[in-house]
Design an enzyme around this catalytic site. Structure first.
Site, PDB file in Angstrom:
ATOM      1  N   ARG A  50       0.795  -1.220   0.000  1.00  0.00           N
ATOM      2  CA  ARG A  50       0.000   0.000   0.000  1.00  0.00           C
ATOM      3  C   ARG A  50       0.832   1.278   0.000  1.00  0.00           C
ATOM      4  O   ARG A  50       0.597   2.171  -0.816  1.00  0.00           O
ATOM      5  CB  ARG A  50      -0.924   0.049   1.239  1.00  0.00           C
ATOM      6  CG  ARG A  50      -2.188  -0.723   1.108  1.00  0.00           C
ATOM      7  CD  ARG A  50      -2.564  -1.286   2.450  1.00  0.00           C
ATOM      8  NE  ARG A  50      -1.588  -2.313   2.792  1.00  0.00           N
ATOM      9  CZ  ARG A  50      -1.703  -3.581   2.372  1.00  0.00           C
ATOM     10  NH1 ARG A  50      -2.744  -3.962   1.714  1.00  0.00           N
ATOM     11  NH2 ARG A  50      -0.750  -4.452   2.646  1.00  0.00           N
ATOM     12  N   LYS A  79      26.968  -3.828   0.195  1.00  0.00           N
ATOM     13  CA  LYS A  79      28.435  -3.676   0.088  1.00  0.00           C
ATOM     14  C   LYS A  79      28.989  -2.891   1.273  1.00  0.00           C
ATOM     15  O   LYS A  79      30.163  -2.555   1.294  1.00  0.00           O
ATOM     16  CB  LYS A  79      28.788  -2.946  -1.208  1.00  0.00           C
ATOM     17  CG  LYS A  79      28.290  -3.621  -2.475  1.00  0.00           C
ATOM     18  CD  LYS A  79      28.637  -2.754  -3.690  1.00  0.00           C
ATOM     19  CE  LYS A  79      27.678  -2.981  -4.828  1.00  0.00           C
ATOM     20  NZ  LYS A  79      27.718  -1.881  -5.810  1.00  0.00           N
ATOM     21  N   ARG A 100      11.199   3.706   3.862  1.00  0.00           N
ATOM     22  CA  ARG A 100      10.749   2.691   4.829  1.00  0.00           C
ATOM     23  C   ARG A 100      11.967   1.911   5.263  1.00  0.00           C
ATOM     24  O   ARG A 100      12.766   1.468   4.417  1.00  0.00           O
ATOM     25  CB  ARG A 100       9.705   1.758   4.242  1.00  0.00           C
ATOM     26  CG  ARG A 100       9.404   0.606   5.201  1.00  0.00           C
ATOM     27  CD  ARG A 100       8.192  -0.172   4.860  1.00  0.00           C
ATOM     28  NE  ARG A 100       6.979   0.591   5.090  1.00  0.00           N
ATOM     29  CZ  ARG A 100       5.755   0.075   5.040  1.00  0.00           C
ATOM     30  NH1 ARG A 100       5.600  -1.202   4.768  1.00  0.00           N
ATOM     31  NH2 ARG A 100       4.696   0.831   5.234  1.00  0.00           N
ATOM     32  N   HIS A 128       4.514   5.972  11.569  1.00  0.00           N
ATOM     33  CA  HIS A 128       4.077   5.834  10.174  1.00  0.00           C
ATOM     34  C   HIS A 128       3.117   7.008   9.911  1.00  0.00           C
ATOM     35  O   HIS A 128       1.899   6.831   9.805  1.00  0.00           O
ATOM     36  CB  HIS A 128       3.389   4.488  10.000  1.00  0.00           C
ATOM     37  CG  HIS A 128       3.193   4.038   8.579  1.00  0.00           C
ATOM     38  ND1 HIS A 128       3.386   4.864   7.478  1.00  0.00           N
ATOM     39  CD2 HIS A 128       2.802   2.829   8.080  1.00  0.00           C
ATOM     40  CE1 HIS A 128       3.118   4.171   6.369  1.00  0.00           C
ATOM     41  NE2 HIS A 128       2.768   2.950   6.706  1.00  0.00           N
TER      42      HIS A 128
HETATM   43  N1   CP Z   1      -0.440   0.003   5.828  1.00  0.00           N
HETATM   44  C1   CP Z   1       0.774  -0.258   5.304  1.00  0.00           C
HETATM   45  O1   CP Z   1       1.769   0.377   5.680  1.00  0.00           O
HETATM   46  O2   CP Z   1       0.792  -1.242   4.361  1.00  0.00           O
HETATM   47  P1   CP Z   1       2.071  -1.713   3.538  1.00  0.00           P
HETATM   48  O3   CP Z   1       3.020  -2.356   4.528  1.00  0.00           O
HETATM   49  O4   CP Z   1       1.564  -2.664   2.504  1.00  0.00           O
HETATM   50  O5   CP Z   1       2.711  -0.486   2.944  1.00  0.00           O
END
Ligand code: CP
Length: 298
Positions: A50, A79, A100, A128
């Site tokens: 997502r 590396k 991420r 998040h």
């Molecule tokens: N909600 C969410 O972060 O989903 P993904 O891990 O698929 O990005």
């Protein structure tokens, strides 16, 4: 607005501004060339469906383009290159970076080495923030966020979406009921800070004691990848399962949200009930991320 690292960095008026901006991108009338000529880097060192695809979609819908690294194995980190060096280098190629990373604090660290805006797309068990914005956007489509009664269910220890949402809700006078199995409760430092912010927070282990009083039930997956071993995961893996039977007697307007992916905690038979709003929530990731990208790159 520059880096988007933690929802704790936001004032309520900044969140409201972004939600309103997202609404303007949720109509056919937006400027589809607003980010023409801009380039976004998606650095995803943990799996995602997502977040990654909705950022990419959002960028394309605004006329911009994206480049990506999809795993540690596909990058020069194997590396021995540090995250700091990777960020310095990628900053020279693009206008913004979405990161991420499995380590809490990685996005904050990246922002210290970046010469372009960094958006945290999830840092370990940390935060998040763009997920929280789309969660709030989804709630606001049906009810005012102010004073909403929210149940946060599942893995509240490792679940970064739960951490971010709890902080954001504290800005809206929401009442929070945390429902978690023993050992996966909301960390005490977060609980303490929420209460210091004046939030009414009650902890539960049993969902039955509170389910019928909620406006929003926010379900989260047990975060298997954050457990030290498989046995301790399986001890709690089946703690909760939302079924149509369990939902008997809930408020008519109850909204069930889930950041997804789900791993058994919501029975698919719930999907066709009016309470189930998690696929709509997921769709809302696009206009919300369009608003974020626009604000950091315009
Ligand atoms: N909600 C969410 O972060 O989903 P993904 O891990 O698929 O990005």
């Amino acid at each position: 607005m520059y880096h988007i690292i933690s929802i704790r960095d936001f004032e309520r008026n900044e969140i409201d501004y972004l939600l309103e901006k997202a609404r303007t991108f949720d109509t056919p009338a937006y400027d589809a060339r607003a980010l023409e000529g801009k380039l976004l880097a998606l650095l995803f060192f943990e799996p995602s469906t997502r977040t990654r695809m909705s950022f990419e979609t959002a960028m394309a819908r605004l006329g911009g383009r994206s480049i990506s690294v999809d795993s540690v194995e596909a990058s020069s980190i194997v590396k021995g290159e540090t995250l700091a060096d990777t960020i310095r280098v990628v900053s020279g190629y693009v206008d913004a970076i979405v990161l991420r990373h499995p380590k809490e604090g990685a996005a904050r660290l990246a922002s210290e080495f970046a010469s372009v805006p960094v958006i945290n797309a999830g840092d370990g068990a940390g935060q998040h923030p763009s997920q929280t914005l789309l969660d709030l956007y989804t709630i606001r489509q049906s009810m005012p966020i102010d004073r909403v009664r929210v149940g946060l269910l599942g893995d509240l220890r490792y679940g970064r979406t739960a951490h971010s949402l709890a902080y954001a809700l504290s800005l809206y006078g929401a009442t929070l009921h945390t429902i978690a199995p023993s050992g996966l409760e909301l960390p005490s430092n977060i609980l303490h800070e929420l209460r210091e912010r004046g939030m009414d927070v009650t902890e539960h282990e049993n969902i039955d004691s509170i389910l019928r009083e909620l406006d929003v039930l926010y379900v989260t997956r047990i975060q298997r990848e954050r457990f030290p071993d498989t046995a301790s995961y399986f001890n709690v893996a089946s703690s909760y399962r939302i079924t149509p039977e369990l939902l008997t007697g809930v408020r008519d307007h109850l909204m069930i949200l889930h950041p997804l992916p789900r791993a058994g905690e919501i029975d698919p038979a719930v999907d066709c009930l009016p309470y189930a709003r998690y696929f709509e929530q997921s769709r809302n990731g696009v206009p919300v991320r369009m608003a974020l990208l626009y604000e950091v790159m315009k």
